[in-house]
Motif scaffolding. Structure first.
Motif, PDB file in Angstrom:
ATOM      1  N   ALA A 104       0.826  -1.217   0.000  1.00 34.43           N
ATOM      2  CA  ALA A 104       0.000   0.000   0.000  1.00 34.43           C
ATOM      3  C   ALA A 104       0.854   1.260   0.000  1.00 34.43           C
ATOM      4  CB  ALA A 104      -0.928  -0.011   1.212  1.00 34.43           C
ATOM      5  N   THR A 105       2.077   1.140   0.506  1.00 30.64           N
ATOM      6  CA  THR A 105       2.985   2.283   0.536  1.00 30.64           C
ATOM      7  C   THR A 105       3.360   2.723  -0.871  1.00 30.64           C
ATOM      8  OG1 THR A 105       3.903   1.433   2.592  1.00 30.64           O
ATOM      9  CG2 THR A 105       5.161   3.153   1.474  1.00 30.64           C
ATOM     10  N   HIS A 106       3.389   1.776  -1.804  1.00 34.84           N
ATOM     11  CA  HIS A 106       3.876   2.070  -3.149  1.00 34.84           C
ATOM     12  C   HIS A 106       2.777   2.202  -4.195  1.00 34.84           C
ATOM     13  CE1 HIS A 106       7.367   0.174  -1.097  1.00 34.84           C
ATOM     14  NE2 HIS A 106       8.020   1.107  -1.747  1.00 34.84           N
ATOM     15  N   LEU A 107       1.620   1.592  -3.957  1.00 32.51           N
ATOM     16  CA  LEU A 107       0.548   1.638  -4.948  1.00 32.51           C
ATOM     17  C   LEU A 107      -0.524   2.651  -4.563  1.00 32.51           C
ATOM     18  CD1 LEU A 107       0.040  -2.153  -5.754  1.00 32.51           C
ATOM     19  CD2 LEU A 107       1.370  -0.464  -7.028  1.00 32.51           C
ATOM     20  N   PRO A 108      -1.050   3.403  -5.541  1.00 32.54           N
ATOM     21  CA  PRO A 108      -2.081   4.407  -5.237  1.00 32.54           C
ATOM     22  C   PRO A 108      -3.414   3.767  -4.869  1.00 32.54           C
ATOM     23  CG  PRO A 108      -1.754   4.228  -7.600  1.00 32.54           C
ATOM     24  CD  PRO A 108      -0.688   3.390  -6.963  1.00 32.54           C
ATOM     25  N   ASN A 109      -4.114   4.403  -3.976  1.00 27.42           N
ATOM     26  CA  ASN A 109      -5.468   3.991  -3.620  1.00 27.42           C
ATOM     27  C   ASN A 109      -6.248   5.267  -3.339  1.00 27.42           C
ATOM     28  OD1 ASN A 109      -7.850   3.121  -2.366  1.00 27.42           O
ATOM     29  ND2 ASN A 109      -6.862   1.305  -1.527  1.00 27.42           N
ATOM     30  N   ILE A 144       2.851  13.024   4.627  1.00 23.47           N
ATOM     31  CA  ILE A 144       1.662  13.317   3.828  1.00 23.47           C
ATOM     32  C   ILE A 144       1.978  13.272   2.331  1.00 23.47           C
ATOM     33  CG2 ILE A 144       0.020  15.150   3.244  1.00 23.47           C
ATOM     34  CD1 ILE A 144       0.227  15.900   6.298  1.00 23.47           C
ATOM     35  N   LEU A 145       3.095  13.878   1.939  1.00 22.08           N
ATOM     36  CA  LEU A 145       3.471  13.903   0.523  1.00 22.08           C
ATOM     37  C   LEU A 145       3.887  12.529   0.019  1.00 22.08           C
ATOM     38  CD1 LEU A 145       5.418  17.287   0.434  1.00 22.08           C
ATOM     39  CD2 LEU A 145       3.175  16.804  -0.581  1.00 22.08           C
ATOM     40  N   SER A 146       4.488  11.720   0.880  1.00 19.90           N
ATOM     41  CA  SER A 146       4.961  10.405   0.440  1.00 19.90           C
ATOM     42  C   SER A 146       3.812   9.476   0.086  1.00 19.90           C
ATOM     43  CB  SER A 146       5.842   9.766   1.517  1.00 19.90           C
ATOM     44  OG  SER A 146       5.090   9.464   2.675  1.00 19.90           O
ATOM     45  N   PHE A 147       2.641   9.675   0.716  1.00 18.16           N
ATOM     46  CA  PHE A 147       1.488   8.826   0.425  1.00 18.16           C
ATOM     47  C   PHE A 147       0.556   9.424  -0.622  1.00 18.16           C
ATOM     48  CE2 PHE A 147       2.676   7.071   4.574  1.00 18.16           C
ATOM     49  CZ  PHE A 147       2.670   5.721   4.266  1.00 18.16           C
ATOM     50  N   THR A 148       0.882  10.601  -1.130  1.00 20.05           N
ATOM     51  CA  THR A 148       0.038  11.235  -2.142  1.00 20.05           C
ATOM     52  C   THR A 148       0.911  11.720  -3.303  1.00 20.05           C
ATOM     53  OG1 THR A 148       0.148  13.280  -0.820  1.00 20.05           O
ATOM     54  CG2 THR A 148      -1.820  11.920  -0.579  1.00 20.05           C
ATOM     55  N   TYR A 149       1.384  12.933  -3.211  1.00 24.07           N
ATOM     56  CA  TYR A 149       2.136  13.583  -4.289  1.00 24.07           C
ATOM     57  C   TYR A 149       3.293  12.718  -4.787  1.00 24.07           C
ATOM     58  CZ  TYR A 149       4.078  17.703  -6.725  1.00 24.07           C
ATOM     59  OH  TYR A 149       4.537  18.592  -7.645  1.00 24.07           O
ATOM     60  N   ASN A 150       4.185  12.332  -3.888  1.00 22.67           N
ATOM     61  CA  ASN A 150       5.392  11.595  -4.292  1.00 22.67           C
ATOM     62  C   ASN A 150       5.056  10.236  -4.892  1.00 22.67           C
ATOM     63  OD1 ASN A 150       6.626  13.766  -3.157  1.00 22.67           O
ATOM     64  ND2 ASN A 150       7.550  12.679  -1.450  1.00 22.67           N
ATOM     65  N   LYS A 151       4.102   9.541  -4.267  1.00 21.46           N
ATOM     66  CA  LYS A 151       3.739   8.205  -4.743  1.00 21.46           C
ATOM     67  C   LYS A 151       3.129   8.267  -6.139  1.00 21.46           C
ATOM     68  CE  LYS A 151       0.375   5.976  -2.602  1.00 21.46           C
ATOM     69  NZ  LYS A 151      -0.307   5.095  -1.612  1.00 21.46           N
ATOM     70  N   TYR A 152       2.279   9.264  -6.365  1.00 13.67           N
ATOM     71  CA  TYR A 152       1.633   9.377  -7.666  1.00 13.67           C
ATOM     72  C   TYR A 152       2.635   9.773  -8.751  1.00 13.67           C
ATOM     73  CZ  TYR A 152      -2.808   9.238  -5.107  1.00 13.67           C
ATOM     74  OH  TYR A 152      -3.857   8.873  -4.317  1.00 13.67           O
ATOM     75  N   ILE A 158      -1.283  10.604 -14.343  1.00 17.04           N
ATOM     76  CA  ILE A 158      -1.753  11.911 -14.810  1.00 17.04           C
ATOM     77  C   ILE A 158      -3.247  11.862 -15.133  1.00 17.04           C
ATOM     78  CG2 ILE A 158       0.459  12.748 -15.678  1.00 17.04           C
ATOM     79  CD1 ILE A 158      -0.330  11.783 -18.435  1.00 17.04           C
ATOM     80  N   ASP A 159      -3.971  10.874 -14.583  1.00 16.50           N
ATOM     81  CA  ASP A 159      -5.411  10.772 -14.822  1.00 16.50           C
ATOM     82  C   ASP A 159      -6.160  11.727 -13.902  1.00 16.50           C
ATOM     83  OD1 ASP A 159      -6.264   9.158 -12.279  1.00 16.50           O
ATOM     84  OD2 ASP A 159      -4.500   8.129 -13.100  1.00 16.50           O
ATOM     85  N   ASN A 160      -7.462  11.847 -14.131  1.00 16.36           N
ATOM     86  CA  ASN A 160      -8.284  12.786 -13.367  1.00 16.36           C
ATOM     87  C   ASN A 160      -8.307  12.478 -11.876  1.00 16.36           C
ATOM     88  OD1 ASN A 160      -8.976  14.345 -15.575  1.00 16.36           O
ATOM     89  ND2 ASN A 160     -10.814  13.151 -16.046  1.00 16.36           N
ATOM     90  N   ASN A 161      -8.322  11.194 -11.527  1.00 18.56           N
ATOM     91  CA  ASN A 161      -8.341  10.822 -10.113  1.00 18.56           C
ATOM     92  C   ASN A 161      -7.102  11.327  -9.387  1.00 18.56           C
ATOM     93  OD1 ASN A 161     -10.814   9.462  -9.961  1.00 18.56           O
ATOM     94  ND2 ASN A 161      -9.928   7.581 -10.775  1.00 18.56           N
ATOM     95  N   ALA A 162      -5.954  11.166 -10.040  1.00 21.52           N
ATOM     96  CA  ALA A 162      -4.698  11.616  -9.437  1.00 21.52           C
ATOM     97  C   ALA A 162      -4.683  13.135  -9.298  1.00 21.52           C
ATOM     98  CB  ALA A 162      -3.504  11.148 -10.270  1.00 21.52           C
ATOM     99  N   ILE A 163      -5.063  13.838 -10.351  1.00 15.55           N
ATOM    100  CA  ILE A 163      -5.076  15.309 -10.338  1.00 15.55           C
ATOM    101  C   ILE A 163      -6.040  15.819  -9.269  1.00 15.55           C
ATOM    102  CG2 ILE A 163      -5.556  17.387 -11.654  1.00 15.55           C
ATOM    103  CD1 ILE A 163      -3.047  15.905 -12.550  1.00 15.55           C
ATOM    104  N   ASN A 164      -7.235  15.231  -9.190  1.00 18.48           N
ATOM    105  CA  ASN A 164      -8.210  15.658  -8.188  1.00 18.48           C
ATOM    106  C   ASN A 164      -7.715  15.414  -6.769  1.00 18.48           C
ATOM    107  OD1 ASN A 164     -10.013  16.478 -10.145  1.00 18.48           O
ATOM    108  ND2 ASN A 164     -11.120  14.529 -10.197  1.00 18.48           N
TER     109      ASN A 164
END
Length: 218
Positions: A104-109, A144-152, A158-164
């Motif tokens: 879960a640390t490496h894959l987006p959810n 916070i960034l490691s589980f969102t911004y950095n991971k993505y 670059i899909d809508n889910n990631a941008i949102n």
């Protein structure tokens, strides 16, 4: 551990190709108070590098926050530290930490990653002298960034889910407050550059730029 309440010690990181590497600690060996510990490092080396005294957990009924799906271990650590007087630091790694690319640390959810923002709500309720140290704030920002911004960015999303998700992150007042109040004094160049960049660049443009650069590097 001796008479201390916790032990901070490096783990041996085991990668999927079975390579082993000792995760060194940026802190000298010794015994510290919580405040001394945060004042002695740029970024706090979070779990799984900590051995906790079980009696403190039981006495204070410490539990993981079930509303936090990413970064919950660090929140638990901060709760533990509120009941801690002394922490031992040793540089001998005596256990393995297996890193898996499918974790879960490496894959987006998208459904759970933004729960990391609950960390801020939790921290804002804590009244401790050491929560105002630069290292405490930098560590919270890094989590916070490691589980969102950095991971993505690492995943090249670059899909809508990631941008949102990124826009939701940056539009949150508690996150913006942390970002703007995080001191850039006495932190290493890597974090200085990254935090400065995050502060200056518009969220969407900055994120897309980082993602495309990452794809080019690959």
């Amino acid at each position: 551990i001796n008479g201390s309440d916790a032990l901070l010690t490096p783990c041996i990181v085991v990668l999927e190709d079975n390579k082993h590497k000792l995760q060194k600690l940026p802190i000298q060996e010794g015994i510290y108070s919580v405040k001394q510990l945060y004042e002695s490092c740029n970024v706090f080396p979070t779990a799984p590098m900590i051995v906790y005294r079980n009696s403190i957990i039981k006495k204070n009924k410490l539990r993981f926050d079930i509303t936090i799906k990413s970064g919950e271990v660090y929140t638990f650590t901060v709760d533990f530290f509120q009941h801690t007087e002394q922490i031992s630091v040793a540089h001998t790694g005596f256990y393995n930490y297996v890193m898996r690319s499918s974790s879960a640390t490496h894959l987006p959810n998208y459904a759970t990653d933004l729960s990391v923002l609950n960390i801020l709500n939790h921290f804002n309720s804590i009244q401790q002298e050491w929560t105002n140290t630069p290292a405490f704030k930098v560590t919270a920002l890094k989590m916070i960034l490691s589980f969102t911004y950095n991971k993505y960015v690492r995943c090249g999303l670059i899909d809508n889910n990631a941008i949102n998700t990124i826009q939701t992150l940056f539009s949150t007042k508690s996150f913006q407050h942390l970002l703007q109040t995080t001191s850039l004094h006495n932190i290493n160049l890597h974090y200085w550059l990254f935090i400065s960049y995050i502060k200056i660049m518009p969220p969407k443009i900055g994120y897309l730029f980082c993602t495309y650069i990452r794809k080019l590097i690959k």
